[in-house]
Design an enzyme around this catalytic site. Structure first.
Site, PDB file in Angstrom:
ATOM      1  CG  LEU A  77      -1.798   1.222   1.438  1.00  0.00           C
ATOM      2  CD1 LEU A  77      -2.884   1.270   0.379  1.00  0.00           C
ATOM      3  CD2 LEU A  77      -2.417   1.213   2.832  1.00  0.00           C
ATOM      4  N   GLY A 116       5.697  11.885  -7.382  1.00  0.00           N
ATOM      5  CA  GLY A 116       6.891  11.952  -6.563  1.00  0.00           C
ATOM      6  C   GLY A 116       7.448  10.604  -6.177  1.00  0.00           C
ATOM      7  NE  ARG A 171      -6.108  15.838  -0.933  1.00  0.00           N
ATOM      8  CZ  ARG A 171      -6.139  17.139  -0.708  1.00  0.00           C
ATOM      9  NH1 ARG A 171      -7.115  17.659   0.007  1.00  0.00           N
ATOM     10  NH2 ARG A 171      -5.201  17.933  -1.191  1.00  0.00           N
ATOM     11  CG  LEU A 180      -4.414   8.643   2.423  1.00  0.00           C
ATOM     12  CD1 LEU A 180      -2.974   8.373   2.010  1.00  0.00           C
ATOM     13  CD2 LEU A 180      -5.119   7.345   2.778  1.00  0.00           C
ATOM     14  CB  SER A 184      10.708  11.641   8.913  1.00  0.00           C
ATOM     15  OG  SER A 184      10.926  12.856   9.579  1.00  0.00           O
ATOM     16  CE1 TYR A 189       7.970  18.028   4.095  1.00  0.00           C
ATOM     17  CE2 TYR A 189      10.149  18.724   4.819  1.00  0.00           C
ATOM     18  CZ  TYR A 189       9.335  17.803   4.193  1.00  0.00           C
ATOM     19  OH  TYR A 189       9.881  16.656   3.674  1.00  0.00           O
ATOM     20  CE  LYS A 208       7.512  15.082   5.794  1.00  0.00           C
ATOM     21  NZ  LYS A 208       6.895  13.820   5.308  1.00  0.00           N
TER      22      LYS A 208
END
Length: 363
Positions: A10, A17, A40, A132, A206, A220, A224
């Site tokens: 999955l 990317g 999405r 998600l 991460s 961002y 992470k």
């Protein structure tokens, strides 16, 4: 230690990317693995499958079942409750129970999923369009996987993205997006996978900024860093589950191009010599290290060095390349190198602030 063959993988964030590159690698280097791309965007997922397969396979969608409006979840929206299901038997029992309570709606939606089972069984790669960052949607996604006998053996939580800007230049929407894209998407997928398939290999993504958050990455890096902390906690709580965390440096992708458009000059200055590698090279390096049993993976020497400076309390279960050398380097560098670098870094930032203050004064 890490096999691409005979898996049900999955890939969250699989439409572009690094996630898409992993889909390509599984497609090219395995023959019997099932590949599930999730994001999405239905259009991006379909295009990704066309690119990965070279147009040799029509995109097959696994449609998530709707649930009865009479059965609201705790969050206020309709969802099948899987929170008590810690294994396959519990999952099936909960699914049967919910099916009895909301038979008409779930039966209709189950028929939709069952109708797709044949296509899914014949396809090496399928996709699910799912937000998600929505826990209810993630629950329904696992219902879909269960119906199609596609509960994963490997979970790659690649979803994420950065909008490098100064904190005060970011909008509230962009800040919210940062938390959703970079933390919640991974959190909910890993949470449900740990409940449903505790034997699955969980791989969190991460960033090397988790070791050294700096100016320009306020949207961002905090998320992470949270994933790094989550990894340490999960290793305490799930000792029988293999949990890996990847800390990529810069690599070329659609997202990287967009990041460069908004990235402040001071951020580029501090990043310095962190040149981006190709997405394919990044993917290959991650697989290479995972295959050798390492579970804390960096993709460049700068990331590896930054990790060596971060050998803290939760690193007793660290499993990175040459970890003992990292520990020694970390001890020496934190005493002799880091203080001087931080002085230099502070000088750069203060100089930048003064220059911008002068510009604003002139205006």
């Amino acid at each position: 230690m890490f096999c691409l063959e005979d898996q049900v993988v999955l890939i969250a964030g699989g439409s572009q990317g690094l996630g898409k590159q992993f889909g390509q690698k599984y497609w090219d280097e395995s023959r019997h693995s099932k590949i599930i791309l999730v994001s999405r965007s239905d259009v991006k997922l379909r295009n990704a499958i066309t690119d990965i397969t070279g147009g040799r396979q029509e995109p097959v969608e696994l449609v998530m079942p709707e649930v009865a409006a009479s059965e609201p979840s705790a969050s206020g929206s309709s969802a099948i409750n899987l929170s008590k299901s810690s294994n396959h038997a519990g999952f099936e029992s909960e699914l049967r129970s919910n099916s009895n309570r909301s038979s008409s709606s779930l039966k209709e939606s189950t028929n939709v999923v069952t109708h797709l089972t044949t296509n899914a069984a014949d396809s090496r790669i399928v996709y699910i369009a799912c937000d998600l960052s929505d826990p209810d949607a993630v629950e329904r996604m696992f219902v879909t996987l269960q119906h199609n006998n596609l509960l994963p053996t490997q979970v790659l939580a690649c979803a994420g993205g950065s909008i490098p800007k100064l904190f005060t230049d970011l909008t509230a929407k962009e800040l919210e997006m940062g938390v959703k894209m970079n933390y919640m998407t991974t959190l909910f997928v890993i949470h449900k996978a740990a409940q449903m398939v505790p034997q699955a290999h969980l791989i969190l993504f991460s960033s090397s900024t988790a070791f050294f958050p700096f100016i320009g990455y306020s949207q961002y890096a905090p998320a992470k860093v949270s994933l790094k902390a989550l990894t340490s906690i999960l290793r305490h709580e799930l000792p029988n589950t293999r949990i890996s965390c990847v800390y990529p440096g810069n690599f070329y992708s659609e997202g990287y191009v967009l990041e460069e458009m908004s990235k402040p000059d001071i951020t580029k200055s501090i990043e310095g010599s962190s040149y981006p590698i190709s997405c394919e090279e990044c993917c290959d390096k991650i697989v290479w290290w995972l295959n050798r049993g390492y579970d804390d993976v960096t993709t460049d020497s700068i990331g590896w060095f930054l990790m060596s400076l971060d050998m803290g309390l939760n690193k007793h279960n660290n499993n990175s390349a040459y970890w003992f050398v990292q520990w020694l380097i970390g001890v020496i560098a934190n005493l002799l190198v880091v203080p001087f670098y931080m002085v230099l870094c502070s000088y750069q930032i203060n100089k930048w602030h003064k220059q911008n203050k002068n510009k604003n004064t002139l205006l």
